[in-house]
Design a protein around this motif. Structure first.
Motif, PDB file in Angstrom:
ATOM      1  N   UNK A 365       1.638  14.851  21.827  1.00 25.17           N
ATOM      2  CA  UNK A 365       1.327  13.286  21.190  1.00 25.17           C
ATOM      3  C   UNK A 365       0.554  13.129  21.944  1.00 25.17           C
ATOM      4  N   UNK A 366      -0.283  12.606  22.875  1.00 22.43           N
ATOM      5  CA  UNK A 366      -1.990  12.833  23.587  1.00 22.43           C
ATOM      6  C   UNK A 366      -2.446  13.186  23.734  1.00 22.43           C
ATOM      7  N   UNK A 367      -2.207  15.008  23.185  1.00 24.07           N
ATOM      8  CA  UNK A 367      -2.988  16.204  23.417  1.00 24.07           C
ATOM      9  C   UNK A 367      -3.033  16.552  22.152  1.00 24.07           C
ATOM     10  N   UNK A 368      -2.850  15.766  20.580  1.00 27.55           N
ATOM     11  CA  UNK A 368      -3.139  15.966  19.202  1.00 27.55           C
ATOM     12  C   UNK A 368      -4.043  15.147  19.005  1.00 27.55           C
ATOM     13  N   UNK A 369      -5.252  16.067  18.228  1.00 26.85           N
ATOM     14  CA  UNK A 369      -6.541  15.185  18.467  1.00 26.85           C
ATOM     15  C   UNK A 369      -6.044  14.126  17.548  1.00 26.85           C
ATOM     16  N   UNK A 370      -4.810  14.545  15.580  1.00 29.92           N
ATOM     17  CA  UNK A 370      -4.893  13.418  15.204  1.00 29.92           C
ATOM     18  C   UNK A 370      -4.047  11.797  15.140  1.00 29.92           C
ATOM     19  N   UNK A 371      -3.140  12.086  16.595  1.00 31.08           N
ATOM     20  CA  UNK A 371      -2.396  11.205  17.595  1.00 31.08           C
ATOM     21  C   UNK A 371      -3.545  10.731  18.192  1.00 31.08           C
ATOM     22  N   UNK A 372      -4.109  11.450  19.392  1.00 32.98           N
ATOM     23  CA  UNK A 372      -4.669  10.978  20.821  1.00 32.98           C
ATOM     24  C   UNK A 372      -5.444   9.414  20.025  1.00 32.98           C
ATOM     25  N   UNK A 373      -6.169   9.558  19.206  1.00 37.17           N
ATOM     26  CA  UNK A 373      -6.974   8.119  18.855  1.00 37.17           C
ATOM     27  C   UNK A 373      -6.437   6.848  18.822  1.00 37.17           C
ATOM     28  N   UNK A 374      -5.775   6.689  17.853  1.00 38.60           N
ATOM     29  CA  UNK A 374      -4.244   5.859  17.298  1.00 38.60           C
ATOM     30  C   UNK A 374      -3.843   5.195  18.632  1.00 38.60           C
ATOM     31  N   UNK A 375      -3.668   6.067  19.514  1.00 36.59           N
ATOM     32  CA  UNK A 375      -2.358   6.522  20.235  1.00 36.59           C
ATOM     33  C   UNK A 375      -3.589   5.377  21.631  1.00 36.59           C
ATOM     34  N   UNK A 376      -4.163   5.703  21.844  1.00 34.53           N
ATOM     35  CA  UNK A 376      -5.482   4.855  22.407  1.00 34.53           C
ATOM     36  C   UNK A 376      -5.716   3.426  21.832  1.00 34.53           C
ATOM     37  N   UNK A 377      -6.095   2.537  20.786  1.00 33.59           N
ATOM     38  CA  UNK A 377      -5.976   2.017  21.210  1.00 33.59           C
ATOM     39  C   UNK A 377      -5.260   0.879  20.549  1.00 33.59           C
ATOM     40  N   UNK A 378      -3.786   1.999  20.278  1.00 36.77           N
ATOM     41  CA  UNK A 378      -2.616   0.809  20.450  1.00 36.77           C
ATOM     42  C   UNK A 378      -2.622   0.675  22.365  1.00 36.77           C
ATOM     43  N   UNK A 379      -3.020   1.681  23.017  1.00 37.73           N
ATOM     44  CA  UNK A 379      -2.824   0.933  23.958  1.00 37.73           C
ATOM     45  C   UNK A 379      -3.533   0.390  24.390  1.00 37.73           C
ATOM     46  N   UNK A 380      -5.132  -0.943  24.359  1.00 34.42           N
ATOM     47  CA  UNK A 380      -5.700  -0.710  24.210  1.00 34.42           C
ATOM     48  C   UNK A 380      -5.234  -2.571  23.867  1.00 34.42           C
ATOM     49  N   UNK A 381      -4.959  -2.484  22.641  1.00 36.36           N
ATOM     50  CA  UNK A 381      -3.946  -3.571  22.064  1.00 36.36           C
ATOM     51  C   UNK A 381      -3.238  -3.811  23.125  1.00 36.36           C
ATOM     52  N   UNK A 382      -2.510  -3.322  23.457  1.00 40.54           N
ATOM     53  CA  UNK A 382      -1.469  -3.820  24.549  1.00 40.54           C
ATOM     54  C   UNK A 382      -1.964  -4.361  25.660  1.00 40.54           C
ATOM     55  N   UNK A 383      -2.613  -3.453  26.825  1.00 40.92           N
ATOM     56  CA  UNK A 383      -3.359  -4.422  27.277  1.00 40.92           C
ATOM     57  C   UNK A 383      -4.377  -5.404  27.645  1.00 40.92           C
ATOM     58  N   UNK A 384      -4.583  -5.691  26.243  1.00 43.05           N
ATOM     59  CA  UNK A 384      -5.995  -6.625  26.150  1.00 43.05           C
ATOM     60  C   UNK A 384      -5.355  -7.650  25.683  1.00 43.05           C
ATOM     61  N   UNK A 385      -4.602  -7.835  24.766  1.00 40.60           N
ATOM     62  CA  UNK A 385      -4.123  -8.812  24.135  1.00 40.60           C
ATOM     63  C   UNK A 385      -3.496  -9.853  24.290  1.00 40.60           C
ATOM     64  N   UNK A 386      -2.654 -10.104  25.640  1.00 39.60           N
ATOM     65  CA  UNK A 386      -2.362 -11.038  26.026  1.00 39.60           C
ATOM     66  C   UNK A 386      -3.128 -11.979  26.997  1.00 39.60           C
ATOM     67  N   UNK A 387      -4.746 -11.122  26.656  1.00 39.52           N
ATOM     68  CA  UNK A 387      -5.781 -12.336  27.790  1.00 39.52           C
ATOM     69  C   UNK A 387      -5.939 -13.471  26.536  1.00 39.52           C
TER      70      UNK A 387
END
Length: 510
Positions: A365-387
């Motif tokens: 998952x996090x070590x797959x070059x095809x998935x990692x960029x999108x996973x990082x976007x998902x985490x950033x959205x999850x963390x920042x949307x509330x503010x």
């Protein structure tokens, strides 16, 4: 008229003047100092004025070039000669004394090797793609199989056909060899290795003779060493050497005639397996698109900004409907923003490394070059949307209810009310949210540092700020890193400036 002037000056002295001083000390001064550093080849450690310098070099390049005697006396008061190592050492100085010393030595045109003025050289390297191979988007070749490894017993059908069979040169020896060695198995939907190329199957007859051989002159460790030696020789494709190794093994351990053929057969089989290893290693190479530092920074900024603002706006709209328990929901959605990004990264890293592979059966998952960029976007959205949900919610609650009610009476649909009333009146909140999310996304660092670290260069998930950090502290190229920081600063100013200009025009039109 006198009292208002006194109040104005007192407010200026009490509030504005300290802010200006702090702004000068902690932004303007470091900013211009950064510009100066970006024009050097500074390694981050070497100082403008040397801490230690050999006696001859110090006297030739510094003392002999000082014009004023007072300056020479000052320099000699700062430096002292150590007779043990025949060099000058600088005493500890700070503040204006250090600046005076720098000014004197600068007049002598002395420059340490790791703190030289290079002008715009750093900026030229950045814009011409010479600042590092991973800076701009590029294509890399990834070797999926190493010939020193064991041959894979099976290769998934899609992988074999897409990455190997499709890329094999037609009518070549390698193509014929690989297609002969691997045959399709419908039961497992994969291409399986033929027994005649399987090293385990090749060496099985030799191990079957182990009980007979061990009772005579050879031990199991001798057989194991012999097999390992054959693997190494087989990669060199030297028929004479591998046959000689087999004959030497036979003579050394006085192997009987009945077992000699088995040993020679194993050697020949390992030679063929080595030939297959070389063919597979040469042809199982895939081209991989790497976004590079710039590409990933833009990718992450674009999708995280859109994701955060869309999710935050949707949550705000949902909570503004008078939903039951909205105060609790508001707290729940805001909680991720309270957590440190490092903690957030560690939590999600655990999910990607342990939980998701167990649930889905997909290991990478996090070590797959095809998935990692999108996973990082998902985490950033999850963390920042509330503010930003809070920002949008405040904007929605400032819309006069009379306007909404009048639109309902006039027969406006929910979509019409949203498009012509809600959205135009939310532009001020949208302006500030876009400004903050764009600036934060372009400056993102801690999420990538905690989740991917230096391995992000391999997966193409290193943002510009992390690249600056890595180049300054790991590669010891602080001059180049500072130049990149200046470029990033100008990019953020330009992008956010354009965004504010366009959004302000929308506010006026609305």
């Amino acid at each position: 008229m006198v009292e208002p002037k006194i109040k104005k000056w007192s407010y200026f002295t009490a509030f504005i003047l300290p802010c200006l001083v702090l702004y000068l000390l902690f932004f303007i001064t470091p900013f211009f100092r950064g510009i100066g550093i970006s024009l050097t080849n500074w390694d981050g450690l070497t100082q403008k004025v040397p801490m230690t310098l050999g006696k001859e070099e110090f006297e030739l390049k510094i003392l002999s070039r000082i014009e004023k005697q007072s300056d020479a006396d000052y320099v000699m008061s700062v430096y002292y000669l150590d007779e043990n190592d025949n060099s000058y050492h600088r005493r500890a100085i700070n503040g204006m004394k250090k600046y005076r010393l720098e000014r004197i030595i600068r007049k002598t045109k002395y420059e340490p090797d790791a703190y030289r003025f290079v002008g715009l050289e750093n900026y030229k390297k950045i814009f011409t793609g010479k600042s590092g191979g991973n800076f701009y988007p590029h294509t890399t070749k990834l070797q999926k199989y190493n010939k020193s490894s064991d041959l894979p017993g099976s290769i998934p059908r899609r992988t074999f056909e897409k990455e190997i069979a499709r890329r094999l040169p037609k009518d070549s020896e390698d193509s014929a060899l690989i297609k002969k060695a691997y045959s399709y198995s419908e039961a497992s939907d994969s291409y399986r290795l033929s027994k005649e190329y399987d090293e385990f199957e090749i060496t099985t007859p030799l191990w079957e003779l182990a009980e007979v051989l061990v009772t005579k002159t050879v031990s199991e460790s001798d057989i194991d060493s012999f097999v390992r030696n054959l693997k190494v020789i087989a990669l060199g494709q030297d028929t004479y050497s591998i046959r000689k190794a087999a004959v030497d093994f036979i003579h050394l351990h006085s192997i009987s005639d009945g077992s000699r053929d088995t040993v020679l057969s194993v050697a020949d089989g390992m030679l063929e397996a080595g030939k297959l290893k070389i063919a597979l290693s040469d042809n199982w190479v895939v081209k991989q698109r790497n976004m590079g530092v710039v590409g990933f920074t833009l990718f992450f900024a674009f999708f995280s900004v859109i994701g955060i603002n869309v999710v935050a706006f949707a949550l705000a709209l949902a909570l503004d409907t008078g939903l039951h328990g909205q105060k609790i929901l508001r707290t729940v959605f805001f909680l991720p923003n309270v957590l440190s990004m490092i903690i957030v990264a560690l939590i999600w890293n655990m999910l990607f490394v342990q939980l998701l592979p167990a649930l889905t059966g997909v290991e990478k998952w996090i070590s797959d070059p095809n998935k990692t960029p999108w996973l990082l976007v998902v985490v950033a959205v999850w963390q920042g949307a509330g503010y930003y949900m809070i920002v949008y919610l405040a904007g929605l609650q400032n819309i006069p209810t009379e306007i909404i009610e009048a639109a309902k009476i006039d027969g406006a649909t929910g979509w019409q009310r949203f498009r012509f009333i809600t959205l135009p009146m939310m532009i001020p909140a949208l302006t500030i949210s876009l400004f903050l999310t764009i600036a934060n996304a372009l400056k993102s660092f801690d999420l990538m540092y905690a989740m991917v670290g230096p391995t992000g260069y391999a997966t193409g998930t290193v943002p510009l700020v992390y690249d600056i950090y890595f180049q300054a502290y790991s590669m010891k190229e602080s001059g180049m890193a500072t130049a990149k920081a200046m470029v990033l600063f100008l990019a953020i100013v330009l992008v956010t400036g354009i965004q504010l200009f366009l959004m302000k025009r929308k506010e006026v039109e609305a």
